[in-house]
Design a protein around this motif. Structure first.
Motif, PDB file in Angstrom:
ATOM      1  N   ARG A  55     -61.943  75.392 -37.276  1.00 56.07           N
ATOM      2  CA  ARG A  55     -62.311  74.144 -37.954  1.00 56.07           C
ATOM      3  C   ARG A  55     -62.631  73.059 -36.929  1.00 56.07           C
ATOM      4  NH1 ARG A  55     -61.312  74.511 -43.305  1.00 56.07           N
ATOM      5  NH2 ARG A  55     -59.778  76.045 -43.951  1.00 56.07           N
ATOM      6  N   ARG A  56     -63.236  72.004 -37.416  1.00 57.05           N
ATOM      7  CA  ARG A  56     -63.567  70.863 -36.569  1.00 57.05           C
ATOM      8  C   ARG A  56     -62.281  70.167 -36.139  1.00 57.05           C
ATOM      9  NH1 ARG A  56     -67.968  68.409 -34.017  1.00 57.05           N
ATOM     10  NH2 ARG A  56     -67.834  66.169 -34.215  1.00 57.05           N
ATOM     11  N   MET A  57     -62.182  69.913 -34.853  1.00 56.22           N
ATOM     12  CA  MET A  57     -61.017  69.233 -34.285  1.00 56.22           C
ATOM     13  C   MET A  57     -61.057  67.761 -34.682  1.00 56.22           C
ATOM     14  SD  MET A  57     -58.430  69.645 -32.266  1.00 56.22           S
ATOM     15  CE  MET A  57     -57.315  68.590 -31.359  1.00 56.22           C
ATOM     16  N   PRO A  58     -59.924  67.186 -35.107  1.00 58.20           N
ATOM     17  CA  PRO A  58     -59.925  65.751 -35.389  1.00 58.20           C
ATOM     18  C   PRO A  58     -60.062  64.944 -34.088  1.00 58.20           C
ATOM     19  CG  PRO A  58     -57.754  66.705 -35.816  1.00 58.20           C
ATOM     20  CD  PRO A  58     -58.657  67.831 -35.424  1.00 58.20           C
ATOM     21  N   ASP A  59     -60.671  63.796 -34.163  1.00 56.55           N
ATOM     22  CA  ASP A  59     -60.866  62.928 -33.004  1.00 56.55           C
ATOM     23  C   ASP A  59     -59.609  62.095 -32.801  1.00 56.55           C
ATOM     24  OD1 ASP A  59     -61.968  61.610 -30.868  1.00 56.55           O
ATOM     25  OD2 ASP A  59     -63.277  60.337 -32.067  1.00 56.55           O
ATOM     26  N   LEU A  60     -58.709  62.597 -31.987  1.00 62.44           N
ATOM     27  CA  LEU A  60     -57.397  61.977 -31.790  1.00 62.44           C
ATOM     28  C   LEU A  60     -57.425  60.895 -30.724  1.00 62.44           C
ATOM     29  CD1 LEU A  60     -55.334  65.293 -31.635  1.00 62.44           C
ATOM     30  CD2 LEU A  60     -55.763  63.873 -33.654  1.00 62.44           C
ATOM     31  N   ASP A  61     -56.544  59.929 -30.854  1.00 60.74           N
ATOM     32  CA  ASP A  61     -56.286  58.940 -29.803  1.00 60.74           C
ATOM     33  C   ASP A  61     -55.221  59.529 -28.894  1.00 60.74           C
ATOM     34  OD1 ASP A  61     -57.959  56.711 -30.548  1.00 60.74           O
ATOM     35  OD2 ASP A  61     -56.617  56.424 -32.260  1.00 60.74           O
ATOM     36  N   VAL A  63     -53.027  60.042 -25.208  1.00 61.79           N
ATOM     37  CA  VAL A  63     -52.455  59.324 -24.080  1.00 61.79           C
ATOM     38  C   VAL A  63     -52.354  60.332 -22.937  1.00 61.79           C
ATOM     39  CG1 VAL A  63     -50.452  58.079 -23.212  1.00 61.79           C
ATOM     40  CG2 VAL A  63     -51.153  57.795 -25.595  1.00 61.79           C
ATOM     41  N   THR A  64     -53.032  60.034 -21.829  1.00 57.96           N
ATOM     42  CA  THR A  64     -52.977  60.884 -20.642  1.00 57.96           C
ATOM     43  C   THR A  64     -52.248  60.132 -19.536  1.00 57.96           C
ATOM     44  OG1 THR A  64     -55.054  60.092 -19.665  1.00 57.96           O
ATOM     45  CG2 THR A  64     -55.220  61.899 -21.274  1.00 57.96           C
ATOM     46  N   ALA A  65     -51.998  60.813 -18.414  1.00 58.01           N
ATOM     47  CA  ALA A  65     -51.316  60.178 -17.283  1.00 58.01           C
ATOM     48  C   ALA A  65     -52.134  59.022 -16.728  1.00 58.01           C
ATOM     49  CB  ALA A  65     -51.057  61.205 -16.192  1.00 58.01           C
ATOM     50  N   ASN A  66     -53.465  59.110 -16.838  1.00 55.03           N
ATOM     51  CA  ASN A  66     -54.341  58.079 -16.268  1.00 55.03           C
ATOM     52  C   ASN A  66     -54.657  56.940 -17.227  1.00 55.03           C
ATOM     53  OD1 ASN A  66     -54.493  59.590 -13.913  1.00 55.03           O
ATOM     54  ND2 ASN A  66     -56.232  60.759 -14.683  1.00 55.03           N
ATOM     55  N   ARG A  67     -54.862  57.287 -18.507  1.00 54.27           N
ATOM     56  CA  ARG A  67     -55.322  56.263 -19.447  1.00 54.27           C
ATOM     57  C   ARG A  67     -55.326  56.825 -20.865  1.00 54.27           C
ATOM     58  NH1 ARG A  67     -60.610  58.170 -20.368  1.00 54.27           N
ATOM     59  NH2 ARG A  67     -61.396  59.367 -18.626  1.00 54.27           N
ATOM     60  N   PRO A  68     -55.353  55.948 -21.855  1.00 51.33           N
ATOM     61  CA  PRO A  68     -55.572  56.427 -23.222  1.00 51.33           C
ATOM     62  C   PRO A  68     -57.056  56.743 -23.406  1.00 51.33           C
ATOM     63  CG  PRO A  68     -55.233  54.051 -23.212  1.00 51.33           C
ATOM     64  CD  PRO A  68     -55.067  54.526 -21.798  1.00 51.33           C
ATOM     65  N   LEU A  69     -57.353  57.699 -24.264  1.00 50.88           N
ATOM     66  CA  LEU A  69     -58.750  58.026 -24.543  1.00 50.88           C
ATOM     67  C   LEU A  69     -58.892  58.718 -25.884  1.00 50.88           C
ATOM     68  CD1 LEU A  69     -59.150  61.340 -23.938  1.00 50.88           C
ATOM     69  CD2 LEU A  69     -59.036  60.523 -21.611  1.00 50.88           C
ATOM     70  N   ARG A  70     -60.107  58.690 -26.396  1.00 47.04           N
ATOM     71  CA  ARG A  70     -60.433  59.405 -27.632  1.00 47.04           C
ATOM     72  C   ARG A  70     -60.829  60.821 -27.262  1.00 47.04           C
ATOM     73  NH1 ARG A  70     -59.708  57.106 -32.738  1.00 47.04           N
ATOM     74  NH2 ARG A  70     -61.322  58.499 -33.443  1.00 47.04           N
ATOM     75  N   GLN A 101     -62.538  71.969 -19.131  1.00 50.02           N
ATOM     76  CA  GLN A 101     -61.692  70.840 -18.735  1.00 50.02           C
ATOM     77  C   GLN A 101     -60.276  71.091 -19.247  1.00 50.02           C
ATOM     78  OE1 GLN A 101     -63.477  66.839 -19.664  1.00 50.02           O
ATOM     79  NE2 GLN A 101     -64.804  68.138 -20.894  1.00 50.02           N
ATOM     80  N   LEU A 102     -59.291  70.998 -18.388  1.00 49.51           N
ATOM     81  CA  LEU A 102     -57.900  71.085 -18.802  1.00 49.51           C
ATOM     82  C   LEU A 102     -57.351  69.668 -18.847  1.00 49.51           C
ATOM     83  CD1 LEU A 102     -55.264  72.514 -19.498  1.00 49.51           C
ATOM     84  CD2 LEU A 102     -54.901  72.854 -17.048  1.00 49.51           C
ATOM     85  N   ILE A 103     -56.942  69.240 -20.016  1.00 49.63           N
ATOM     86  CA  ILE A 103     -56.435  67.881 -20.216  1.00 49.63           C
ATOM     87  C   ILE A 103     -54.997  67.952 -20.709  1.00 49.63           C
ATOM     88  CG2 ILE A 103     -56.732  65.720 -21.476  1.00 49.63           C
ATOM     89  CD1 ILE A 103     -59.075  66.328 -19.582  1.00 49.63           C
ATOM     90  N   ASP A 104     -54.093  67.396 -19.900  1.00 57.28           N
ATOM     91  CA  ASP A 104     -52.700  67.242 -20.319  1.00 57.28           C
ATOM     92  C   ASP A 104     -52.598  65.894 -21.014  1.00 57.28           C
ATOM     93  OD1 ASP A 104     -51.774  69.651 -19.127  1.00 57.28           O
ATOM     94  OD2 ASP A 104     -51.668  68.655 -17.179  1.00 57.28           O
ATOM     95  N   ALA A 105     -52.120  65.900 -22.242  1.00 55.32           N
ATOM     96  CA  ALA A 105     -52.073  64.650 -23.011  1.00 55.32           C
ATOM     97  C   ALA A 105     -50.941  64.696 -24.027  1.00 55.32           C
ATOM     98  CB  ALA A 105     -53.404  64.423 -23.714  1.00 55.32           C
ATOM     99  N   LYS A 106     -50.724  63.562 -24.610  1.00 58.45           N
ATOM    100  CA  LYS A 106     -49.771  63.423 -25.718  1.00 58.45           C
ATOM    101  C   LYS A 106     -50.510  62.774 -26.877  1.00 58.45           C
ATOM    102  CE  LYS A 106     -46.152  64.871 -23.476  1.00 58.45           C
ATOM    103  NZ  LYS A 106     -45.814  66.257 -23.642  1.00 58.45           N
ATOM    104  N   TYR A 107     -50.060  63.119 -28.070  1.00 58.09           N
ATOM    105  CA  TYR A 107     -50.585  62.474 -29.271  1.00 58.09           C
ATOM    106  C   TYR A 107     -49.411  62.194 -30.191  1.00 58.09           C
ATOM    107  CZ  TYR A 107     -52.876  61.592 -33.674  1.00 58.09           C
ATOM    108  OH  TYR A 107     -53.280  61.010 -34.848  1.00 58.09           O
ATOM    109  N   VAL A 108     -49.311  60.960 -30.629  1.00 57.38           N
ATOM    110  CA  VAL A 108     -48.262  60.572 -31.558  1.00 57.38           C
ATOM    111  C   VAL A 108     -48.927  60.284 -32.894  1.00 57.38           C
ATOM    112  CG1 VAL A 108     -46.445  58.897 -32.054  1.00 57.38           C
ATOM    113  CG2 VAL A 108     -46.891  59.597 -29.687  1.00 57.38           C
ATOM    114  N   GLY A 109     -48.538  61.025 -33.876  1.00 54.47           N
ATOM    115  CA  GLY A 109     -49.113  60.821 -35.202  1.00 54.47           C
ATOM    116  C   GLY A 109     -49.268  62.145 -35.916  1.00 54.47           C
TER     117      GLY A 109
END
Length: 158
Positions: A55-61, A63-70, A101-109
């Motif tokens: 399915r289509r991935m939701p566009d999450l907000d 938080v990465t070590a460098n900056r927040p991003l969509r 691209q390997l992206i380590d991130a967090k998502y709250v929600g």
């Protein structure tokens, strides 16, 4: 075609239009209709597993070590993304590192998908450049190498 038909002006179509207007007042009907009209109800059969798979991935907000991003800003390069939402460094993609691209991130929600609604957040997701999910990981890398080989080709020799 259906929208063109209900725009016609005769009594039978008028009754259909009124019925459709009443149905569109219902949340579930409205969600399903707009998901269908926008293509967000598309589900590719990529096997069993998490409801997000295919399915289509939701566009999450994120938080990465460098900056927040969509999340969808990561897809601008037309390159797959392995989104790691677990502990950083938990995935070894060295043989494909030049192609994903390997992206380590967090998502709250909550994770909300069109048509399905709320789903359990996965620990990792391989997202194709078109925004569709090719692999979902829970606690391990089980199946990740196969998914990477399927979507990105064979691993590069060390």
């Amino acid at each position: 075609m259906a929208l063109a038909v209900i725009e016609r002006s005769d009594d039978r179509i008028g009754a259909l239009r009124e019925t459709m207007c009443e149905l569109m007042k219902l949340d579930e009907t409205r969600k399903q209709y707009f998901a269908m009209m926008s293509g967000l109800d598309i589900h590719y059969n990529l096997g069993e597993g998490h409801p997000l798979l295919g399915r289509r991935m939701p566009d999450l907000d994120l938080v990465t070590a460098n900056r927040p991003l969509r999340l969808f800003t990561l897809l601008h390069e037309a390159q797959p993304v392995l989104l790691n939402l677990a502990d950083p460094g938990g995935f070894d993609i060295t043989p494909w590192a030049d192609r994903v691209q390997l992206i380590d991130a967090k998502y709250v929600g909550t994770w909300e998908l069109p048509v399905l609604g709320t789903v359990t957040a996965p620990r990792a997701v391989l997202i194709r450049p078109d925004g569709y999910v090719a692999w979902v990981g829970h606690q391990t890398q089980l199946g990740l190498a196969e998914a990477l080989a399927t979507w990105l080709g064979p691993p590069t020799a060390a």
